[in-house]
Each structure stands twice: as C-alpha cells, then as structure tokens.
Design a protein around this motif. Structure first.
Motif, PDB file in Angstrom:
ATOM      1  N   ARG A 128       0.846  -1.199   0.000  1.00 27.39           N
ATOM      2  CA  ARG A 128       0.000   0.000   0.000  1.00 27.39           C
ATOM      3  C   ARG A 128       0.877   1.243   0.000  1.00 27.39           C
ATOM      4  N   ILE A 129       0.697   2.082  -1.003  1.00 28.74           N
ATOM      5  CA  ILE A 129       1.509   3.291  -1.117  1.00 28.74           C
ATOM      6  C   ILE A 129       0.605   4.507  -1.282  1.00 28.74           C
ATOM      7  N   GLY A 130       0.892   5.559  -0.547  1.00 29.18           N
ATOM      8  CA  GLY A 130       0.132   6.797  -0.635  1.00 29.18           C
ATOM      9  C   GLY A 130       0.989   7.899  -1.236  1.00 29.18           C
ATOM     10  N   TYR A 131       0.353   8.964  -1.669  1.00 30.25           N
ATOM     11  CA  TYR A 131       1.088  10.067  -2.271  1.00 30.25           C
ATOM     12  C   TYR A 131       0.328  11.366  -2.074  1.00 30.25           C
ATOM     13  N   VAL A 132       0.989  12.471  -2.424  1.00 26.82           N
ATOM     14  CA  VAL A 132       0.397  13.796  -2.270  1.00 26.82           C
ATOM     15  C   VAL A 132      -0.157  14.287  -3.597  1.00 26.82           C
ATOM     16  N   ASN A 133       0.719  14.439  -4.577  1.00 26.57           N
ATOM     17  CA  ASN A 133       0.232  14.782  -5.914  1.00 26.57           C
ATOM     18  C   ASN A 133       1.168  14.291  -6.999  1.00 26.57           C
ATOM     19  N   TRP A 134       2.341  13.766  -6.597  1.00 23.13           N
ATOM     20  CA  TRP A 134       3.310  13.309  -7.599  1.00 23.13           C
ATOM     21  C   TRP A 134       3.712  11.871  -7.338  1.00 23.13           C
TER      22      TRP A 134
END
Length: 288
Positions: A77-83
């Motif tokens: 599971r990986i999250g990000y902000v906008n990039w």
C-alpha cells in the motif's frame, strides 16, 4: 523412526520415499540411515548432518514465503500527495503488486499514515526531525525545481530574494508547505505573504500573482500545470529552490515484499541534481 509413517505424512508411497533416500545417499556418497527389517536409525554421519538439513528446510520455507509475497499475493500500500513517478508500476513489475491508495492528503498526513500502519510506503515531503521522531526512513525519489509565476512578459530568471512566497493560515492542510516557505524566506530574504483562502495553488494562486504584480513562487502541487495565457514561468536562481519527494517507510518494517518494493522504486534514482552548485534545500531536508 519409520519410513512408512514418513511417507504417509509426505503423501507419497513408501517405496518411492525409500528410492529417493537411496538416491540422496548416492549423491552425497555417504550412508544416512541404518536399516533392518524391524527399524530405521540415523548413522553417525546422518545425525551430524541433521541440524544442517533442518536449517536448509527452514530456509526453503522462508524462500517459499518470500516468493509468494513477491509474486504480488501481498499488495504493498503506497500513498502520495500529488506526484508519483510515471513508471511507478513498471519499476516494481515482477517484484511487488502496488496498491495506490486513493486518499490524497498532504505530506505530513501521509507520513502519519505510514506511522500508524494505514500505509506501507508514502511519497511525500518530510524532515529529518519527523523521521527521528516517528522512527521512519526516507529515500530520495523525486525533486522539483520550483519557479516563479509572474504577470510580466519577461520570462527571464529571477533571484530568490525577489520572489514572494505564500503562507496559508490553514496549518492543518498546508503545514509542510508553510514550514518550507518560511525557512526559504529566512534564508534568502524572499517576501512572505500570509493568506487565508487556500490560494497556494489553483485559480486563487493566479489571482494573488495578478494582484501582487511580482513573481510568486509556485508550489509543487502546481508543478506540471499549464499557466493561464497572461502569466509566465520564470526560473528562480541564487539559489535555485528545490523541493524533494521522499519514499518513506517504517524503520521496523521487516516484510520482504515491502522492502523489495522500496528497493525497486528507488533503484538508480541518483541525486537528481539537488546538490548542484547554487541550489537550496531546507536545513532539515533528509537529502541535504
């Protein structure tokens, strides 16, 4: 010791097990078992090798578990902000199945989700202080060279001291950006404008640029956005302003699939020019 019971546990025929043991003894060129009509026992050589055999079986089971995880049966599971890197899934193909979390929140919030276990990894901006406090690690994954946005037709470079940086009163959302912007202003003499309308990005940002009539530093959330026709992009120099994107994970992470995914994502990233002469990074940036 009984070959018949062992064969039953292994779900094979007794004669087949006997043949495989004889083949093993031929390969090793030693006798492992003493056999007679009533019993079977290990030879001294067999007893000496038994701990090594058990260790090999444990390693084989560990390898099986690792292979199952790396095959994608355990998503990372990986999250990000906008990039995110455009080739994100290609980097981990055959290594791990990535689940890109759809909940897009600010950097500090994504880092907190890694801490609480909601995410395995996150792509975000982070400080060395945060890493130490929450027992996280960070690897460089991306870097944006920020630029000024201006109403002038002149698209020439502008010195950092001559740009304005916006700082928003909504610290719950803009915490990371505000820390970055305020430190930049202290280090370079850039002017701070405090706002309360979320105009760090989007149409409200462009309205601030038009109202100020001077270059305003863009945020990484607008890095790839096409500007309105009445605005221009101006490189910022002396120094060039760098925002880093880190891949963040927990220091106590031991799952092979997560560690393998992190290695694959950051393999051969390099320093992305962040240490070139004339660049600026916050003092607490983990990649400085």
């Amino acid at each position: 010791m009984n070959f018949g019971r062992a064969a039953t546990r292994l779900l094979i025929a007794g004669p087949s097990l006997s043949q495989q043991i004889k083949a093993l003894e031929r390969d090793l060129r030693v006798q492992l078992f003493l056999r007679d009509r009533r019993s079977v026992a290990l030879t001294p050589i067999g007893a000496s090798l038994l701990p090594h055999v058990r260790a090999l079986l444990e390693r084989a089971e560990d390898l099986r578990r690792r292979a199952a995880r790396l095959s994608g049966s355990e998503p990372v599971r990986i999250g990000y902000v906008n990039w995110l890197p455009m080739d994100l899934t290609a980097r981990t193909a055959g290594i791990a199945q990535l689940y890109i979390d759809p909940w897009v929140v600010p950097s500090h919030a994504q880092a907190a989700r890694v801490v609480d276990g909601s995410l395995d990894l996150a792509v975000c901006w982070v400080r060395t202080t945060d890493l130490a406090e929450h027992q996280l690690w960070a690897r460089l994954l991306g870097a944006d060279r920020l630029y000024g946005v201006s109403t002038a037709r002149d698209a020439t470079a502008v010195e950092a001291r001559d740009v304005t940086v916006l700082v928003d009163d909504d610290t719950a959302y803009w915490s990371s950006w505000n820390l970055f912007a305020e430190e930049l202003a202290r280090d370079t003499g850039a002017h701070i404008l405090r706002i309360d309308d979320g105009g760090i990005t989007g149409p409200a940002f462009y309205d601030h640029v038009r109202a100020l009539g001077r270059p305003v530093l863009n945020s990484p959330k607008d890095q790839g956005t096409t500007l309105p026709p009445d605005l221009v992009r101006r490189p910022v120099i002396d120094p060039a302003v760098i925002w880093t994107w880190s891949l963040v994970g927990r220091r106590d992470e031991v799952r092979p699939v997560v560690l393998a995914a992190a290695d694959a994502l950051t393999h051969e990233v390099g320093d992305l020019g962040i240490h070139d002469p004339g660049t600026w990074l916050p003092e607490d940036d983990p990649h400085r």
